[in-house]
Design a protein around this motif. Structure first.
Motif, PDB file in Angstrom:
ATOM      1  N   SER A  20      18.545  -5.180  86.173  1.00  0.00           N
ATOM      2  CA  SER A  20      17.412  -4.285  86.416  1.00  0.00           C
ATOM      3  C   SER A  20      17.093  -4.207  87.901  1.00  0.00           C
ATOM      4  O   SER A  20      16.674  -3.173  88.395  1.00  0.00           O
ATOM      5  CB  SER A  20      16.187  -4.746  85.633  1.00  0.00           C
ATOM      6  N   ALA A  21      17.316  -5.292  88.630  1.00  0.00           N
ATOM      7  CA  ALA A  21      17.050  -5.272  90.070  1.00  0.00           C
ATOM      8  C   ALA A  21      18.008  -4.340  90.781  1.00  0.00           C
ATOM      9  O   ALA A  21      17.627  -3.634  91.704  1.00  0.00           O
ATOM     10  CB  ALA A  21      17.168  -6.675  90.643  1.00  0.00           C
ATOM     11  N   LEU A  22      19.258  -4.320  90.346  1.00  0.00           N
ATOM     12  CA  LEU A  22      20.220  -3.412  90.958  1.00  0.00           C
ATOM     13  C   LEU A  22      19.876  -1.968  90.656  1.00  0.00           C
ATOM     14  O   LEU A  22      20.125  -1.083  91.450  1.00  0.00           O
ATOM     15  CB  LEU A  22      21.641  -3.712  90.460  1.00  0.00           C
ATOM     16  N   CYS A  23      19.305  -1.733  89.509  1.00  0.00           N
ATOM     17  CA  CYS A  23      19.001  -0.365  89.097  1.00  0.00           C
ATOM     18  C   CYS A  23      17.692   0.147  89.689  1.00  0.00           C
ATOM     19  O   CYS A  23      17.396   1.333  89.579  1.00  0.00           O
ATOM     20  CB  CYS A  23      18.967  -0.274  87.578  1.00  0.00           C
ATOM     21  N   LEU A  24      16.899  -0.725  90.293  1.00  0.00           N
ATOM     22  CA  LEU A  24      15.648  -0.280  90.876  1.00  0.00           C
ATOM     23  C   LEU A  24      15.883   0.722  91.998  1.00  0.00           C
ATOM     24  O   LEU A  24      15.024   1.547  92.273  1.00  0.00           O
ATOM     25  CB  LEU A  24      14.842  -1.467  91.397  1.00  0.00           C
ATOM     26  N   ALA A  25      17.039   0.645  92.637  1.00  0.00           N
ATOM     27  CA  ALA A  25      17.344   1.580  93.703  1.00  0.00           C
ATOM     28  C   ALA A  25      17.521   2.996  93.168  1.00  0.00           C
ATOM     29  O   ALA A  25      17.464   3.955  93.911  1.00  0.00           O
ATOM     30  CB  ALA A  25      18.599   1.139  94.446  1.00  0.00           C
ATOM     31  N   ALA A  26      17.753   3.120  91.874  1.00  0.00           N
ATOM     32  CA  ALA A  26      17.981   4.427  91.277  1.00  0.00           C
ATOM     33  C   ALA A  26      16.638   5.113  91.018  1.00  0.00           C
ATOM     34  O   ALA A  26      15.894   4.719  90.146  1.00  0.00           O
ATOM     35  CB  ALA A  26      18.766   4.270  89.979  1.00  0.00           C
ATOM     36  N   ASP A  63      21.821   7.674  99.217  1.00  0.00           N
ATOM     37  CA  ASP A  63      21.437   6.424  99.883  1.00  0.00           C
ATOM     38  C   ASP A  63      21.490   5.208  98.963  1.00  0.00           C
ATOM     39  O   ASP A  63      21.038   4.127  99.340  1.00  0.00           O
ATOM     40  CB  ASP A  63      20.027   6.546 100.473  1.00  0.00           C
ATOM     41  N   ASN A  64      22.044   5.349  97.766  1.00  0.00           N
ATOM     42  CA  ASN A  64      22.090   4.238  96.822  1.00  0.00           C
ATOM     43  C   ASN A  64      23.126   3.219  97.299  1.00  0.00           C
ATOM     44  O   ASN A  64      24.327   3.442  97.220  1.00  0.00           O
ATOM     45  CB  ASN A  64      22.431   4.754  95.419  1.00  0.00           C
ATOM     46  N   LYS A  65      22.632   2.088  97.804  1.00  0.00           N
ATOM     47  CA  LYS A  65      23.507   1.055  98.384  1.00  0.00           C
ATOM     48  C   LYS A  65      24.359   0.365  97.331  1.00  0.00           C
ATOM     49  O   LYS A  65      25.484  -0.042  97.606  1.00  0.00           O
ATOM     50  CB  LYS A  65      22.667   0.018  99.149  1.00  0.00           C
ATOM     51  N   THR A  66      23.819   0.206  96.128  1.00  0.00           N
ATOM     52  CA  THR A  66      24.586  -0.437  95.063  1.00  0.00           C
ATOM     53  C   THR A  66      25.823   0.383  94.749  1.00  0.00           C
ATOM     54  O   THR A  66      26.939  -0.137  94.697  1.00  0.00           O
ATOM     55  CB  THR A  66      23.720  -0.614  93.796  1.00  0.00           C
ATOM     56  N   ALA A  67      25.631   1.677  94.551  1.00  0.00           N
ATOM     57  CA  ALA A  67      26.762   2.560  94.263  1.00  0.00           C
ATOM     58  C   ALA A  67      27.752   2.550  95.426  1.00  0.00           C
ATOM     59  O   ALA A  67      28.975   2.501  95.211  1.00  0.00           O
ATOM     60  CB  ALA A  67      26.271   3.979  93.990  1.00  0.00           C
TER      61      ALA A  67
END
Length: 91
Positions: A20-26, A63-67
């Motif tokens: 969920s933390a990784l998806c917060l950027a979305a 700007d999604n850094k995870t992706a």
């Protein structure tokens, strides 16, 4: 090379512990489910399919850094597979 692998494994492990933390950027509603599915495919070593979804997330959220990080990782893993004499992974 070993440092890069360790970093990728660390990011991946954090993703498993805190997806969920990784998806917060979305922030785009369409990006979150794409990112979640891409992370699942990545964890299943389906790098070509995951790469496609991570790139879709990037189109929605440049700007999604995870992706961004996972696109690099997928591309690297696909290249490693190809240079080790494997056939291109099925998508």
């Amino acid at each position: 090379m070993k440092t890069t692998r360790r970093l990728v494994l660390l990011v991946f492990a954090l993703g498993l512990m805190m997806p969920s933390a990784l998806c917060l950027a979305a922030s785009d509603a369409r990006a979150k489910p794409l990112l979640e599915e891409a992370l699942h495919l990545y964890s299943e070593r389906q790098y070509v399919r995951a790469l496609d979804l991570f790139k879709q997330v990037q189109r929605l959220e440049p700007d999604n850094k995870t992706a961004e990080e996972y696109v690099k990782s997928c591309e690297q893993r696909i290249l490693e597979w190809e240079t080790q004499g494997g056939e291109r992974p099925q998508s």
